[in-house]
Design an enzyme around this catalytic site. Structure first.
Site, PDB file in Angstrom:
ATOM      1  N   GLU A  43      -3.810   7.574  -3.802  1.00  0.00           N
ATOM      2  CA  GLU A  43      -3.683   6.175  -3.182  1.00  0.00           C
ATOM      3  C   GLU A  43      -3.526   5.146  -4.044  1.00  0.00           C
ATOM      4  OE1 GLU A  43      -6.271   4.610   0.770  1.00  0.00           O
ATOM      5  OE2 GLU A  43      -7.486   4.754  -1.356  1.00  0.00           O
TER       6      GLU A  43
ATOM      7  N   TYR B 177       0.869  -1.216  -0.161  1.00  0.00           N
ATOM      8  CA  TYR B 177       0.063  -0.040   0.118  1.00  0.00           C
ATOM      9  C   TYR B 177       0.945   1.216  -0.058  1.00  0.00           C
ATOM     10  CZ  TYR B 177      -3.064   3.450   1.710  1.00  0.00           C
ATOM     11  OH  TYR B 177      -3.631   5.008   1.877  1.00  0.00           O
TER      12      TYR B 177
END
Length: 396
Positions: free
Chosen positions: A206, A118
């Site tokens: 993101e 991530y």
């Protein structure tokens, strides 16, 4: 402003960020052609069909499917296009899928197991700087990771006076347990990503997941990009990426009238000038036993035309059972707002929901007099407490 995954990936690619290649399509036939083109360009034989909506959790909602042949690409595209995709971010009503991204399958076999990470970049308002967040737990809900295993989230704050430094990118890659070619690729990935973030005046990047492939490449498999609305005047090409079909129709209508409007799920419509006062008004509504149906800031240049537009937007929400107008006259004059209320009431016709008006500040007395002499079914209040009590009365 939100944009789609395929648009975000196109931007990232322009800045040297390596991505999972894909081609967007809006019907099954174009999806099939996209898959054929992708095969010719990348050599892939398996494809990922990805619904393009402004919401996360698409995979869990059935909006991302693996196709192992060209026929499956067409079949799955036909299933996904037009579906009402429901995820934890869309609410129970879901969102209709108008486009799909046909992407290459990058989870191919090799010497190593693929690994998901991530990575995000956002503004850390408490420290007045950008922050890069990373985790080895890619592909999962980062909120769940933060709640249950916060130690697995890496944070690297960037000094705005010097920007991202080389040692910081290397520190993140090292903290993710990477080495060899994957380490070098991740450092390059982070540097390119940060350059893109700053260059387009983004408010959020993101990438979940960032994939380390079986042959040690680092790729953006997904991409969520939010753009700062206040900077779009510098990026007209990016402003054109706006997809109005993905936005609430009332919010789109409000933006055309210069109103700051966000639809909520409550039963009391709000019309306020100033974001701070709007938040306080929403608190007052909650304390009175109601729920705000919207955030609506008419701004400092409110006039009868904008007040009428605000009225019409609020009244289009069938959940609204009362309207609270709370104006503090500074730049905007209370008498001007009062005239707008009266004109709007007359132009719209019979308004069935109760209206409470609180005017304070510049020309407040003149405004109150206009309301009182109008003969309309409008309640006036002086103090916030009075306004709250009147809201409570009309809801009970």
């Amino acid at each position: 402003m939100n944009i789609h995954e395929y648009q975000a990936k196109d931007i990232l690619k322009q800045y040297g960020v390596k991505i999972q290649e894909g081609i967007v399509a809006d019907n099954p036939e174009k999806a099939l052609e996209a898959a054929k083109q992708l095969h010719a360009e990348t050599g892939t034989n398996w494809y990922v069909v990805k619904a393009q909506v402004h919401a996360g959790g698409r995979g869990k909602g059935g909006g991302i499917k693996l196709a192992q042949s060209l026929n499956e690409v067409k079949e799955l595209s036909d299933q996904i296009l037009g579906m009402q995709l429901v995820t934890h971010q869309t609410g129970p009503q879901g969102k209709e899928v108008h486009k799909v991204l046909i992407a290459e399958d990058v989870y191919y076999p090799g010497d190593n197991e693929p690994k998901e990470f991530y990575l995000s970049i956002l503004l850390d308002r408490s420290n007045n700087c950008n922050v890069i967040m990373a985790s080895t737990e890619g592909g999962m809900d980062i909120e769940e990771v933060a709640a249950k295993t916060p130690e697995k989230i890496i944070k690297e704050r960037i000094d705005p006076s010097v920007g991202l430094q080389g040692f910081q990118a290397r520190k993140i890659a090292f903290s993710l347990g990477l080495q060899g070619n994957a380490f070098k690729e991740m450092v390059q990935f982070i540097n390119a990503l940060y350059t893109a973030y700053e260059s387009i005046d983004a408010s959020l990047f993101e990438i979940n997941p960032v994939l380390k492939t079986s042959d040690e490449k680092i790729l953006a498999v997904d991409a969520k990009v939010n753009l700062d609305d206040n900077a779009l005047f510098r990026h007209q090409d990016l402003a054109e990426l706006r997809d109005l079909s993905e936005e609430d129709p009332l919010e789109v209508e409000a933006s055309k009238s210069g109103l700051n409007y966000v639809k909520l799920d409550g039963n009391v419509g709000c019309m306020v000038n100033g974001a701070g006062l709007a938040m306080a008004t929403m608190d007052i509504i909650k304390l009175s036993g109601g729920d705000p149906a919207n955030f609506l800031d008419v701004g400092g240049g409110a006039n009868p035309k904008t007040v009428e537009a605000a009225f019409r937007i609020i009244l289009k929400d069938p959940n609204v059972k009362a309207i609270l107008i709370n104006i503090f006259g500074g730049i905007v004059r209370c008498d001007r707002v009062a005239k707008g209320v009266v004109e709007a009431y007359k132009n719209i016709g019979e308004i069935e929901v109760p209206i409470i008006v609180r005017l304070q500040g510049t020309n407040a007395e003149e405004g109150a007099k206009i309301i009182e002499e109008s003969g309309l079914k409008v309640s006036s209040a002086i103090l916030l407490k009075d306004a709250a009590e009147k809201v409570k009365e009309v809801l009970s």
